[in-house]
Write an enzyme that holds these catalytic residues in place. Structure first.
Site, PDB file in Angstrom:
ATOM      1  N   SER A 134       0.659  -1.110   0.091  1.00 34.65           N
ATOM      2  CA  SER A 134      -0.016   0.000   0.142  1.00 34.65           C
ATOM      3  C   SER A 134       0.879   1.161  -0.012  1.00 34.65           C
ATOM      4  O   SER A 134       1.879   1.394   0.518  1.00 34.65           O
ATOM      5  CB  SER A 134      -0.751   0.031   1.261  1.00 34.65           C
ATOM      6  N   ASN A 170       9.274   8.580   4.344  1.00 33.81           N
ATOM      7  CA  ASN A 170       8.028   9.529   3.951  1.00 33.81           C
ATOM      8  C   ASN A 170       7.337  10.074   5.145  1.00 33.81           C
ATOM      9  O   ASN A 170       7.546   9.354   5.879  1.00 33.81           O
ATOM     10  CB  ASN A 170       7.384   8.574   2.971  1.00 33.81           C
ATOM     11  N   CYS A 227       0.566   3.600  10.889  1.00 30.90           N
ATOM     12  CA  CYS A 227       1.091   4.938  10.104  1.00 30.90           C
ATOM     13  C   CYS A 227       1.928   5.590  11.139  1.00 30.90           C
ATOM     14  O   CYS A 227       1.085   6.286  12.023  1.00 30.90           O
ATOM     15  CB  CYS A 227       0.106   5.723   9.288  1.00 30.90           C
ATOM     16  N   ASN A 256       5.400  -2.032   8.916  1.00 32.94           N
ATOM     17  CA  ASN A 256       5.222  -0.900   8.446  1.00 32.94           C
ATOM     18  C   ASN A 256       6.552  -0.181   8.450  1.00 32.94           C
ATOM     19  O   ASN A 256       7.626  -0.751   8.784  1.00 32.94           O
ATOM     20  CB  ASN A 256       4.042   0.042   8.995  1.00 32.94           C
ATOM     21  N   GLY A 285      12.709   0.772   2.579  1.00 30.08           N
ATOM     22  CA  GLY A 285      13.941   0.468   1.474  1.00 30.08           C
ATOM     23  C   GLY A 285      14.618  -0.536   2.081  1.00 30.08           C
ATOM     24  O   GLY A 285      14.540  -1.313   2.877  1.00 30.08           O
ATOM     25  N   GLY A 292       8.804  -5.160   3.856  1.00 33.87           N
ATOM     26  CA  GLY A 292       9.944  -4.351   4.550  1.00 33.87           C
ATOM     27  C   GLY A 292      11.297  -4.586   3.816  1.00 33.87           C
ATOM     28  O   GLY A 292      12.077  -5.385   3.904  1.00 33.87           O
ATOM     29  N   GLY A 329       7.358  -2.791  -1.102  1.00 33.84           N
ATOM     30  CA  GLY A 329       7.027  -1.325  -1.107  1.00 33.84           C
ATOM     31  C   GLY A 329       7.888  -0.418  -1.827  1.00 33.84           C
ATOM     32  O   GLY A 329       7.778   0.145  -2.998  1.00 33.84           O
TER      33      GLY A 329
HETATM   34  C1  SIN Z   1       1.645   7.966   4.983  1.00 31.21           C
HETATM   35  O1  SIN Z   1       0.735   7.933   4.434  1.00 31.21           O
HETATM   36  O2  SIN Z   1       1.961   8.716   5.689  1.00 31.21           O
HETATM   37  C2  SIN Z   1       2.091   6.470   4.903  1.00 31.21           C
HETATM   38  C3  SIN Z   1       1.281   5.488   5.258  1.00 31.21           C
HETATM   39  C4  SIN Z   1       1.778   4.537   6.102  1.00 31.21           C
HETATM   40  O3  SIN Z   1       3.125   4.489   6.692  1.00 31.21           O
HETATM   41  O4  SIN Z   1       1.151   3.751   6.885  1.00 31.21           O
END
Ligand code: SIN
Length: 304
Positions: free
Chosen positions: A21, A69, A131, A193, A218, A244, A266
């Site tokens: 995702s 991110n 998240c 995640n 990464g 992962g 990912g």
């Molecule tokens: C995000 O939209 O900030 C990333 C989603 C996530 O890491 O679950």
């Protein structure tokens, strides 16, 4: 001929390779590049009850062997996903898809899952309690066994589709969190995640990311993910999707030996949009190299 098909909670996938995702949009964007029906499945962009603009920019920081991110769950909201994104996806992807759901309250998770449960193409719900980029939601549910169990129970009450809880690595005891999900009725676990990280820009001497910190992903995180998949698979009886730092067919096999039934790719999609196609094409050759005739024979093989 090697056998690459695997079964996740009753869903048979042609192969275990699944774009993760947030790295594959709602699928149709990648269908312009290749026939995405070769994928085992894919997990679509994290969806919330309401539309979200996401976090302030900059949201991305590059790192050696990875990236950070802080997108902040940008998405058009579940109504628009159902009315606009899923019909576009249905034209180019003819297999069950994984719906990734985020929320800011237990009720919100249940609301969004109930809506997506009614979508024929959704084969499995992946509930993101991990998240790291939002306040009062996301990871705050996935770092406590009680909170994760409450979300699991609420979602299970509104759907008959398999429910996989997507867990955070930013915890001291991943096993107790996974066990809490299993005891609350989860059908499977997706992990991991991103890991919390940050970078500082030397020129301005300030964090690169506007939100200061974000989720690190990464190939650098592959050993951490593998370790957590191994620990969880050793403890729970429900299937595990390994996520992962996966970027090769060899990584997929390693994840499966650690206990994963399927494997998500990912950050590598963001570097090479063809990476899942390459992995799927490489898989039979790499299986033959390591004398594997059926992937099902190696799931959890490293535990023996
Ligand atoms: C995000 O939209 O900030 C990333 C989603 C996530 O890491 O679950």
């Amino acid at each position: 001929m090697v056998k690459t098909s695997v079964t996740l909670s009753g869903l048979t996938l042609e192969n275990p390779v699944i774009p993760a995702s947030g790295t594959f949009g709602y699928g149709y964007e990648f269908a312009e590049l290749y026939d995405i029906n070769i994928l085992g499945s894919f997990s679509f962009k994290g969806t919330t009850k309401e539309p979200r603009f996401g976090n302030p920019t900059p949201r991305i920081a590059e790192c050696p062997a990875g990236m950070i991110n802080s997108v902040g769950l940008q998405n058009p909201g579940v109504e628009k996903v159902i009315l606009e994104e899923l019909p576009k996806l249905a034209k180019c992807f003819h297999k069950p898809v994984i719906a990734n759901v985020s929320g800011f309250s237990v009720d919100e998770y249940a609301y969004t899952c109930e809506k997506l449960d009614k979508q024929e193409q959704v084969g499995l719900l992946e509930v993101n309690v991990s998240c790291p980029n939002v306040h009062h939601g996301g990871m705050s549910f996935g770092t406590s066994p009680e909170a994760v169990a409450e979300v699991t129970r609420a979602v299970k009450a509104v759907t008959n589709k398999p429910v996989y809880m997507k867990l955070s690595p930013n915890v001291t005891d991943i096993v107790s969190i996974a066990k809490a999900c299993e005891e609350a009725g989860a059908d499977g676990i997706s992990l991991i995640n991103t890991l919390m990280g940050m970078r500082i820009d030397l020129k301005i001497k300030r964090p690169v990311i506007a939100n200061k910190m974000g989720g690190f992903s990464g190939s650098a995180i592959f050993p951490v993910a593998l370790r957590m998949v191994y620990q969880v698979a050793e403890t729970v009886k429900i299937p595990v999707m390994g996520i992962g730092g996966v970027s090769s067919a060899e990584n997929v096999i390693e994840m499966m030996l650690a206990g994963a039934t399927a494997v998500q790719v990912g950050a590598a999609n963001l570097v090479d949009p063809f990476i899942c196609k390459t992995i799927i094409e490489d898989l039979p050759r790499v299986m033959e190299k390591y004398h594997i005739s059926d992937l099902n024979d190696i799931i959890g093989g490293a535990h023996k």
